[in-house]
Motif scaffolding. Structure first.
Motif, PDB file in Angstrom:
ATOM      1  N   ASN A 162     100.057   3.139  32.985  1.00 47.70           N
ATOM      2  CA  ASN A 162     101.322   3.767  33.348  1.00 47.70           C
ATOM      3  C   ASN A 162     102.476   2.788  33.234  1.00 47.70           C
ATOM      4  N   MET A 163     103.382   3.085  32.297  1.00 47.57           N
ATOM      5  CA  MET A 163     104.504   2.191  32.067  1.00 47.57           C
ATOM      6  C   MET A 163     105.495   2.205  33.229  1.00 47.57           C
ATOM      7  N   ASP A 169     106.930  -2.647  39.028  1.00 45.66           N
ATOM      8  CA  ASP A 169     106.482  -3.980  39.456  1.00 45.66           C
ATOM      9  C   ASP A 169     107.451  -5.057  38.960  1.00 45.66           C
ATOM     10  N   ALA A 170     107.880  -4.919  37.707  1.00 47.39           N
ATOM     11  CA  ALA A 170     108.788  -5.913  37.129  1.00 47.39           C
ATOM     12  C   ALA A 170     110.129  -5.916  37.860  1.00 47.39           C
ATOM     13  N   ILE A 171     110.639  -4.725  38.194  1.00 46.20           N
ATOM     14  CA  ILE A 171     111.913  -4.636  38.902  1.00 46.20           C
ATOM     15  C   ILE A 171     111.795  -5.252  40.298  1.00 46.20           C
ATOM     16  N   GLN A 172     110.701  -4.955  40.988  1.00 40.57           N
ATOM     17  CA  GLN A 172     110.513  -5.508  42.322  1.00 40.57           C
ATOM     18  C   GLN A 172     110.450  -7.030  42.274  1.00 40.57           C
ATOM     19  N   PHE A 174     111.840  -8.848  39.998  1.00 39.28           N
ATOM     20  CA  PHE A 174     113.186  -9.310  39.640  1.00 39.28           C
ATOM     21  C   PHE A 174     114.122  -9.296  40.850  1.00 39.28           C
ATOM     22  N   ILE A 175     113.968  -8.314  41.722  1.00 40.83           N
ATOM     23  CA  ILE A 175     114.795  -8.244  42.928  1.00 40.83           C
ATOM     24  C   ILE A 175     114.572  -9.489  43.796  1.00 40.83           C
ATOM     25  N   VAL A 176     113.310  -9.866  43.957  1.00 43.65           N
ATOM     26  CA  VAL A 176     112.998 -11.086  44.714  1.00 43.65           C
ATOM     27  C   VAL A 176     113.578 -12.303  44.006  1.00 43.65           C
ATOM     28  N   TYR A 177     113.409 -12.345  42.693  1.00 42.20           N
ATOM     29  CA  TYR A 177     113.908 -13.443  41.864  1.00 42.20           C
ATOM     30  C   TYR A 177     115.415 -13.602  42.018  1.00 42.20           C
ATOM     31  N   ALA A 178     116.148 -12.480  41.927  1.00 46.25           N
ATOM     32  CA  ALA A 178     117.607 -12.521  42.053  1.00 46.25           C
ATOM     33  C   ALA A 178     118.023 -12.967  43.455  1.00 46.25           C
ATOM     34  N   GLY A 179     117.292 -12.504  44.460  1.00 45.66           N
ATOM     35  CA  GLY A 179     117.600 -12.908  45.822  1.00 45.66           C
ATOM     36  C   GLY A 179     117.442 -14.402  46.038  1.00 45.66           C
ATOM     37  N   VAL A 180     116.387 -14.966  45.471  1.00 45.28           N
ATOM     38  CA  VAL A 180     116.155 -16.409  45.577  1.00 45.28           C
ATOM     39  C   VAL A 180     117.286 -17.182  44.909  1.00 45.28           C
ATOM     40  N   GLN A 181     117.817 -16.627  43.819  1.00 47.82           N
ATOM     41  CA  GLN A 181     118.904 -17.299  43.108  1.00 47.82           C
ATOM     42  C   GLN A 181     120.272 -17.082  43.758  1.00 47.82           C
ATOM     43  N   GLY A 182     120.316 -16.312  44.830  1.00 46.80           N
ATOM     44  CA  GLY A 182     121.556 -16.185  45.573  1.00 46.80           C
ATOM     45  C   GLY A 182     122.240 -14.840  45.519  1.00 46.80           C
ATOM     46  N   ALA A 233     111.662  -7.310  28.945  1.00 42.97           N
ATOM     47  CA  ALA A 233     112.876  -8.121  28.990  1.00 42.97           C
ATOM     48  C   ALA A 233     113.025  -8.806  30.350  1.00 42.97           C
ATOM     49  N   LEU A 234     112.690  -8.089  31.420  1.00 43.82           N
ATOM     50  CA  LEU A 234     112.745  -8.682  32.755  1.00 43.82           C
ATOM     51  C   LEU A 234     111.770  -9.844  32.882  1.00 43.82           C
TER      52      LEU A 234
END
Length: 268
Positions: A162-163, A169-172, A174-182, A233-234
């Protein structure tokens, strides 16, 4: 800085007798480290989980032309005065001819801090070889990581996974990733990226000349491919340690390019 994993140096029959609590207990590590030869004489150890690159104090002694006991004394002093931390080094034991001896594994940060204090008759040559080896190994691991990410998506596509789940999963992540970066509004990226995924459908739909053609295009390939394109891409952006805003723009550009190309095909 990431903490080291717990491993043994397999090439020389080395054996760690004690696990240390300052290493990341959440990290899933293999039972053995992978010694990787990066030059004629220099070995680096790759730990699992976070693919952290380490060097054995015995190899440092060999490359720098110093007795291992003198290297150990230098490292003890650097640990005592706080020049290097316990998070950057892992003491352990190895067995030689039935006897146990001390050794250290240093990660990149620990080694670079200790390097000027090691000395030895071959210190310049040793420093040059190790710095080159670390940089080459980092580049190799980065390339392997990207290839694994691409392979995972290819396997998912072939197996019919299931895409939507992959994209979620990738978006979730990325959300953590963006939060860590500020990012102060990282949670908003879920709806923003979901809207980006919908845009290609809005562009493609008018180009389908028949309802049946539209349904076939969407059901068989288009929607899944759009989600896959966004997820890939994410993942590639995070693997490359790009800024979260640059990753978002890369997703947007990838989806826009997909929409244009697909619309041309459907429009004849």
């Amino acid at each position: 800085m990431n903490e080291l994993g717990t491993t043994t140096a397999a090439n020389r029959g080395s054996k760690d007798n004690k696990q240390h609590s300052h290493f990341n207990s959440k990290q899933v590590t293999p039972k053995t480290a992978i010694p990787v030869k990066t030059s004629l004489t220099t070995n680096l150890i790759i730990h699992g989980g976070n693919n952290q690159i380490c060097v054995d104090s015995r190899d440092i002694a060999k490359e720098f032309g110093r007795d291992h006991k003198n290297v150990l004394q230098t490292l003890d002093d650097l640990l005592a005065d706080g020049t290097i931390s316990r998070l950057e080094s892992k003491p352990s034991n190895y067995v030689k001819r039935g006897k146990e001896y001390r050794r250290f594994e240093l990660n990149k940060s620990g080694f670079f801090k200790a390097m000027p204090f090691i000395g030895g008759r071959k210190s310049r040559e040793g420093q040059s070889r190790f710095v080159d080896a670390f940089l080459k190994m980092e580049a190799l691991l980065d390339q392997q990581s990207k290839e694994k990410a691409k392979l995972a998506y290819q396997v998912a596509r072939l197996s019919g996974k299931n895409m939507r789940g992959i994209l979620t999963d990738a978006i979730q992540e990325f959300i953590v990733y963006a939060g860590v970066q500020g990012s102060s509004n990282a949670d908003r990226y879920y709806s923003s990226i979901t809207k980006l995924v919908q845009k290609p459908i809005d562009i493609i739909a008018p180009q389908a000349t028949e309802a049946r053609e539209l349904m076939t295009a969407i059901q068989l390939s288009t929607l899944s491919t759009i989600e896959l394109t966004a997820a890939q891409a994410l993942t590639e952006g995070m693997t490359a340690n790009l800024h979260y805003k640059d990753i978002y723009q890369a997703v947007k550009q990838a989806l826009e390019a997909f929409a244009v190309d697909k619309a041309k095909v459907l429009g004849g």
